[in-house]
Design an enzyme around this catalytic site. Structure first.
Site, PDB file in Angstrom:
ATOM      1  N   GLU A  68      -0.491  -9.368  -1.189  1.00 14.48           N
ATOM      2  CA  GLU A  68      -1.929  -9.662  -1.010  1.00 14.48           C
ATOM      3  C   GLU A  68      -2.659  -9.621  -2.348  1.00 14.48           C
ATOM      4  OE1 GLU A  68      -2.173  -6.677   2.148  1.00 14.48           O
ATOM      5  OE2 GLU A  68      -3.069  -8.228   3.378  1.00 14.48           O
ATOM      6  N   GLU A 120       4.314  -5.609   6.952  1.00 16.68           N
ATOM      7  CA  GLU A 120       3.514  -4.596   7.638  1.00 16.68           C
ATOM      8  C   GLU A 120       3.849  -4.498   9.125  1.00 16.68           C
ATOM      9  OE1 GLU A 120       2.497  -6.794   5.446  1.00 16.68           O
ATOM     10  OE2 GLU A 120       0.855  -6.020   4.222  1.00 16.68           O
ATOM     11  N   GLY A 129       0.639  -5.185   0.705  1.00 18.43           N
ATOM     12  CA  GLY A 129      -0.530  -5.220  -0.172  1.00 18.43           C
ATOM     13  C   GLY A 129      -0.193  -5.793  -1.533  1.00 18.43           C
ATOM     14  N   ALA A 185       0.867  -1.180   0.000  1.00 17.42           N
ATOM     15  CA  ALA A 185       0.000   0.000   0.000  1.00 17.42           C
ATOM     16  C   ALA A 185       0.900   1.225   0.000  1.00 17.42           C
ATOM     17  CB  ALA A 185      -0.872  -0.016   1.257  1.00 17.42           C
TER      18      ALA A 185
HETATM   19  N1  T1G Z   1       4.679   3.445   0.073  1.00 20.27           N
HETATM   20  C1  T1G Z   1       5.173   4.659  -0.231  1.00 20.27           C
HETATM   21  N2  T1G Z   1       6.478   4.902  -0.524  1.00 20.27           N
HETATM   22  C2  T1G Z   1       7.297   3.840  -0.496  1.00 20.27           C
HETATM   23  C3  T1G Z   1       6.862   2.540  -0.167  1.00 20.27           C
HETATM   24  C4  T1G Z   1       5.471   2.369   0.117  1.00 20.27           C
HETATM   25  N3  T1G Z   1       4.967   1.173   0.395  1.00 20.27           N
HETATM   26  N4  T1G Z   1       7.938   1.713  -0.223  1.00 20.27           N
HETATM   27  C5  T1G Z   1       8.988   2.469  -0.555  1.00 20.27           C
HETATM   28  N5  T1G Z   1       8.624   3.744  -0.728  1.00 20.27           N
HETATM   29  C6  T1G Z   1       9.482   4.856  -1.138  1.00 20.27           C
HETATM   30  C7  T1G Z   1      10.597   5.120  -0.137  1.00 20.27           C
HETATM   31  O1  T1G Z   1      10.132   5.973   0.891  1.00 20.27           O
HETATM   32  C8  T1G Z   1      11.616   5.783  -1.029  1.00 20.27           C
HETATM   33  O2  T1G Z   1      11.150   7.118  -1.239  1.00 20.27           O
HETATM   34  C9  T1G Z   1      11.461   5.056  -2.356  1.00 20.27           C
HETATM   35  O3  T1G Z   1      10.147   4.471  -2.336  1.00 20.27           O
HETATM   36  C10 T1G Z   1      12.477   3.953  -2.548  1.00 20.27           C
HETATM   37  O4  T1G Z   1      12.400   3.129  -1.385  1.00 20.27           O
HETATM   38  C11 T1G Z   1      -2.726  -3.126   2.939  1.00 20.27           C
HETATM   39  C12 T1G Z   1      -1.251  -1.969   4.862  1.00 20.27           C
HETATM   40  C13 T1G Z   1      10.308  -1.984  -1.531  1.00 20.27           C
HETATM   41  C14 T1G Z   1      12.193  -3.167  -0.355  1.00 20.27           C
HETATM   42  O5  T1G Z   1       6.368  -2.138   4.037  1.00 20.27           O
HETATM   43  O6  T1G Z   1      10.615  -2.240   2.116  1.00 20.27           O
HETATM   44  O7  T1G Z   1       0.879  -2.804   2.203  1.00 20.27           O
HETATM   45  O8  T1G Z   1      13.160   8.292  -0.271  1.00 20.27           O
HETATM   46  O9  T1G Z   1      14.753   3.591  -0.620  1.00 20.27           O
HETATM   47  O10 T1G Z   1      16.011   0.252  -0.795  1.00 20.27           O
HETATM   48  O11 T1G Z   1      -1.722  -4.950   3.971  1.00 20.27           O
HETATM   49  O12 T1G Z   1      11.143   0.392  -0.104  1.00 20.27           O
HETATM   50  O13 T1G Z   1      12.955   7.922  -2.744  1.00 20.27           O
HETATM   51  O14 T1G Z   1      11.387   9.528  -1.569  1.00 20.27           O
HETATM   52  O15 T1G Z   1      13.368   1.752   0.456  1.00 20.27           O
HETATM   53  O16 T1G Z   1      15.158  -0.354  -3.154  1.00 20.27           O
HETATM   54  C15 T1G Z   1       3.868  -2.730   3.093  1.00 20.27           C
HETATM   55  C16 T1G Z   1       8.164  -0.890   2.235  1.00 20.27           C
HETATM   56  C17 T1G Z   1       3.153  -1.395   3.135  1.00 20.27           C
HETATM   57  C18 T1G Z   1       7.416  -2.181   1.904  1.00 20.27           C
HETATM   58  C19 T1G Z   1      12.625  -1.180  -1.819  1.00 20.27           C
HETATM   59  N6  T1G Z   1       5.055  -2.629   2.266  1.00 20.27           N
HETATM   60  N7  T1G Z   1       9.219  -0.626   1.276  1.00 20.27           N
HETATM   61  O17 T1G Z   1      13.792  -0.843  -1.107  1.00 20.27           O
HETATM   62  O18 T1G Z   1      14.185   1.527  -1.942  1.00 20.27           O
HETATM   63  S1  T1G Z   1       1.733  -1.430   4.169  1.00 20.27           S
HETATM   64  C20 T1G Z   1       6.247  -2.306   2.830  1.00 20.27           C
HETATM   65  C21 T1G Z   1      10.396  -1.333   1.338  1.00 20.27           C
HETATM   66  C22 T1G Z   1       0.666  -2.473   3.347  1.00 20.27           C
HETATM   67  C23 T1G Z   1      -1.425  -3.775   3.232  1.00 20.27           C
HETATM   68  C24 T1G Z   1      -0.512  -2.981   4.101  1.00 20.27           C
HETATM   69  C25 T1G Z   1      11.466  -0.899   0.372  1.00 20.27           C
HETATM   70  C26 T1G Z   1      11.619  -1.826  -0.838  1.00 20.27           C
HETATM   71  P1  T1G Z   1      12.226   8.291  -1.479  1.00 20.27           P
HETATM   72  P2  T1G Z   1      13.741   2.499  -0.761  1.00 20.27           P
HETATM   73  P3  T1G Z   1      14.887   0.111  -1.776  1.00 20.27           P
END
Ligand code: T1G
Length: 694
Positions: free
Chosen positions: A105, A125, A102, A63
């Site tokens: 999912e 998450e 998500g 998400a």
């Molecule tokens: N939403 C918004 N921005 C995100 C994002 C996300 N999910 N993931 C990464 N970014 C932005 C991050 O802030 C950075 O921004 C840029 O993308 C590159 O990220 C309904 C509720 C995917 C392994 O927890 O683990 O889904 O600094 O530097 O090292 O059940 O990003 O460039 O402005 O980390 O290559 C669940 C979180 C969400 C994954 C890539 N998903 N992201 O790593 O790049 S909650 C996560 C990561 C959810 C559902 C629930 C990592 C990555 P900027 P980065 P990276």
């Protein structure tokens, strides 16, 4: 079709591509585009099935975290997933990069999933203080069973494609992502396979051992002390094994909402973005190219030197450790080997992995053998004269362009750089003990550190799987300068009426891994004593207890007694220490008093905030969230409280200032409020107003 979701026919297979860089997060536009694409699929006579794929470097990574806490714009993810599951035509997820949260999912709601071999899947998450809120806690157990589902969902760990295939999360590993997925979809159509809905699977979630969840819960609660999300994650997985799917989804939704509305979610998401912000240095833009680090050297084979060397070897960078004498070198290399073997014994790595790492670590007693390294990290004794001698030597032997880094934890980087003719190449790279474990890398810029040097060590921090933060040059930089304020106040509390075990209990219950006195026993009371001797000056009253323990030879764990007495690592309060503390109060004519837990907590934690505000005002830290990242990843401040500055702001800076003022009345000038704190409260502003970031 929205521009973030493309729809294109390949033969009779619709390829639906999500284009929402950088990680294809499920923002509102993506959700709307997906909903439209699935409607189009089911009305498109030219399409028999669909493949869902991420454009750019990854499948959907979750998400859009930036949308949390804001009003959700329809369609919600549940609505989109319901449309997917109701599709009359098969949908195949084609996974590359990471399918996370998500994103996974979505993939689990598809009828089949294929992946390239380098892909990873996960439900992280929990690291954001949440749980998979779009059916992940109900669908994953139906594919892999409660044990693997609970392991993945309560830790947030990723699984590789091979593991996902073996567990049934992925149905096939393909060479060519889209081509392989289209071929898979054509096969499904050709074989007229019935649509496979994960929500309808039951065998993996039936007849579960009644002891499984109670036992898992008991173990988990010890591991995740203080965190709310992991326990909610487990409760949701349990619902998948005890309720019909629709009921389980309702249970998941309720548990998700509780977490979403909780301060822990706000704190953990603050840290998620803070650690990424910390990598952005206002005057070192992306135009500054970091040097490539293909080889490294470490000066000093002590605990820190060995641990630092392991970080390089673990990511495939050959590293030479230098000691002038063979015996300490052999000892240090032996400790490194032992560390690796312990990890294999614990099952946290494999023998093949450590063999590879060990093959990249070598030792030498000659400076001549390290001159070609791209970076050298000095990790010798915390003494300026010794460090200057080392850097003068490094200046002679290191190739032009090499980075000369010091692991100093407090000393003046500019003074160290003055021992060389290349101050632009000198920088602090402060690792935290154990250096191969602790995530924080506190880089410290000197006045002459070049932008290229800074960019290189910030990039290196990420490469060696650390969280890098950049600090300015002052005594103690960010972390240890704040630590000084905290440990000083804890020492004062002993003189006034508390016992070490009272203070440690309060700080442990607040969420830190250990209190200041247990930490003192771990680090060594003799180490602190030597640093104070090195600093010179008259003995300070608040260190009298520590000095007396040192005089008694009670150095802490290493001598079996310090603030506590030890049987192995098991610490127990010691009547000898109780008497020593009481006698020291009497020596200073202090009438001891009962000090309640709340006063202990605020007297120990508010110095972190007050010193943090001073550090921010001086520009030693670029932004307050860098201070939070430093304290969470370097000192174990609980991420579910967001770090000391976030915690203070959540409390209200006006309340914080009032408490600091009260302590200033009671305890004098060491409690003088940082001017920045006063200014922000007067202006009714938060820390962001003081950020040095552009
Ligand atoms: N939403 C918004 N921005 C995100 C994002 C996300 N999910 N993931 C990464 N970014 C932005 C991050 O802030 C950075 O921004 C840029 O993308 C590159 O990220 C309904 C509720 C995917 C392994 O927890 O683990 O889904 O600094 O530097 O090292 O059940 O990003 O460039 O402005 O980390 O290559 C669940 C979180 C969400 C994954 C890539 N998903 N992201 O790593 O790049 S909650 C996560 C990561 C959810 C559902 C629930 C990592 C990555 P900027 P980065 P990276």
């Amino acid at each position: 079709m929205s521009d973030v979701v493309a729809y294109e026919l390949k033969g009779r297979i619709a390829v639906i591509t999500i284009n929402n860089p950088p990680v294809n997060a499920l923002s509102h536009g993506v959700r709307k585009g997906m909903q439209d694409a699935f409607a189009r699929l089911n009305s498109d006579a030219g399409a028999d099935a669909a493949v869902l794929v991420g454009g750019g470097r990854t499948f959907i990574a979750g998400a859009d975290i930036r949308e949390f806490g804001k009003p959700m714009q329809p369609p919600g993810l549940h609505e989109v997933l319901d449309a997917m599951e109701a599709s009359k035509k098969p949908i195949v997820a084609a996974i590359h990069g990471t399918a996370l949260g998500g994103g996974l999912e979505v993939a689990l709601t598809c009828h089949w999933r294929v992946a390239v071999a380098s892909a990873q899947v996960g439900l992280p998450e929990v690291k954001l203080g949440l749980l998979p809120g779009a059916g992940g806690t109900q669908r994953l157990p139906r594919l892999v069973g409660p044990k693997m589902a609970a392991d993945l969902i309560t830790t947030g760990n990723f699984a590789g494609a091979k593991q996902a295939l073996a567990a049934g999360v992925v149905d096939e590993i393909v060479g060519d992502l889209v081509g392989g997925a289209v071929a898979f979809a054509e096969k499904v159509v050709k074989e007229k396979r019935p649509l496979r809905k994960v929500s309808e699977l039951t065998d993996k979630v039936s007849n579960i051992d009644p002891k499984f969840f109670p036992e898992y819960r008991a173990t988990l609660s010890k591991k995740v002390r203080g965190f709310l999300a992991p326990m909610h994650c487990l409760a949701a997985v349990e619902a998948a094994c005890t309720l019909p799917f629709a009921e389980g989804m309702k249970r998941e939704r309720a548990l998700f909402q509780e977490l979403h509305d909780h301060p822990q979610r706000m704190a953990q998401i603050h840290i998620f973005f803070a650690e990424r912000e910390a990598g952005k240095i206002p005057d070192v833009g992306s135009d500054v190219k970091p040097k490539e680090i293909k080889s490294a050297a470490v000066i000093g084979a002590g605990t820190m030197g060995g641990g630092i060397a392991m970080n390089f070897a673990n990511v495939g960078i050959p590293v030479k450790i230098l000691e002038l004498e063979q015996a300490p070198l052999d000892k240090g290399l032996g400790v490194v080997r032992k560390n690796y073997e312990t990890s294999v014994a614990r099952g946290s790595t494999t023998q093949a992995t450590i063999d590879k790492a060990l093959s990249l670590i070598s030792g030498t007693t000659s400076y001549d053998e390290i001159g070609q390294a791209d970076i050298v990290v000095e990790a010798v004794f915390e003494n300026m004269d010794i460090k200057k001698q080392v850097f003068a030597k490094l200046d002679q032997v290191m190739k032009p362009g090499a980075i000369l880094a010091s692991n100093t934890s407090t000393l003046d980087i500019d003074a160290i750089a003055s021992a060389t003719k290349r101050p632009e190449a000198v920088i602090g790279t402060h690792f935290f003990s154990p250096a191969n474990v602790m995530k924080l890398l506190e880089n410290v810029r000197g006045k002459d550190s070049s932008k290229e040097t800074i960019a290189t060590v910030m990039e290196l921090g990420k490469k060696i799987r650390k969280v890098p933060v950049l600090a300015g040059n002052c005594f103690g930089f960010i972390g240890n300068r704040m630590l000084h304020g905290y440990t000083r106040e804890a020492a004062e509390l002993l003189l006034e009426g508390a016992m070490p075990w009272d203070v440690d209990r309060v700080i442990y219950n607040f969420g830190l891994p250990m209190g200041p006195f247990a930490m003192g026993d771990l680090a060594g009371i003799d180490v602190g004593w030597r640093v104070r001797q090195g600093r010179g000056g008259p003995p300070e009253k608040h260190y009298r207890i520590a000095d007396r323990l040192y005089e008694l030879g009670r150095y802490g764990q290493k001598t079996g007694a310090g603030y506590y007495k030890y049987e192995g690592r098991n610490a127990t309060p010691d009547p000898v220490v109780q008497k020593l503390v009481e006698d020291t109060s009497a020596e200073f004519g202090i009438t001891r008093r009962k000090i309640d837990d709340e006063e202990i907590l605020y007297r120990c934690m508010l110095p972190l905030v007050n010193v943090g505000a001073q550090i921010l005002d001086e520009g030693i830290a670029i932004r307050s969230s860098d201070i939070d990242v430093t304290y969470v990843y370097g000192y174990g401040f609980p991420s579910y409280r967001g770090g000391p500055m976030f915690w203070a702001e959540q409390m209200g800076l006006d309340k914080v200032l009032a408490m600091i003022r009260k302590y200033e009345q009671e305890h004098g000038s060491r409690w003088k409020p940082a001017p920045l704190l006063q200014r922000l409260v007067d202006q009714k502003k938060g820390w962001a107003a003081a950020s040095k970031a552009a």
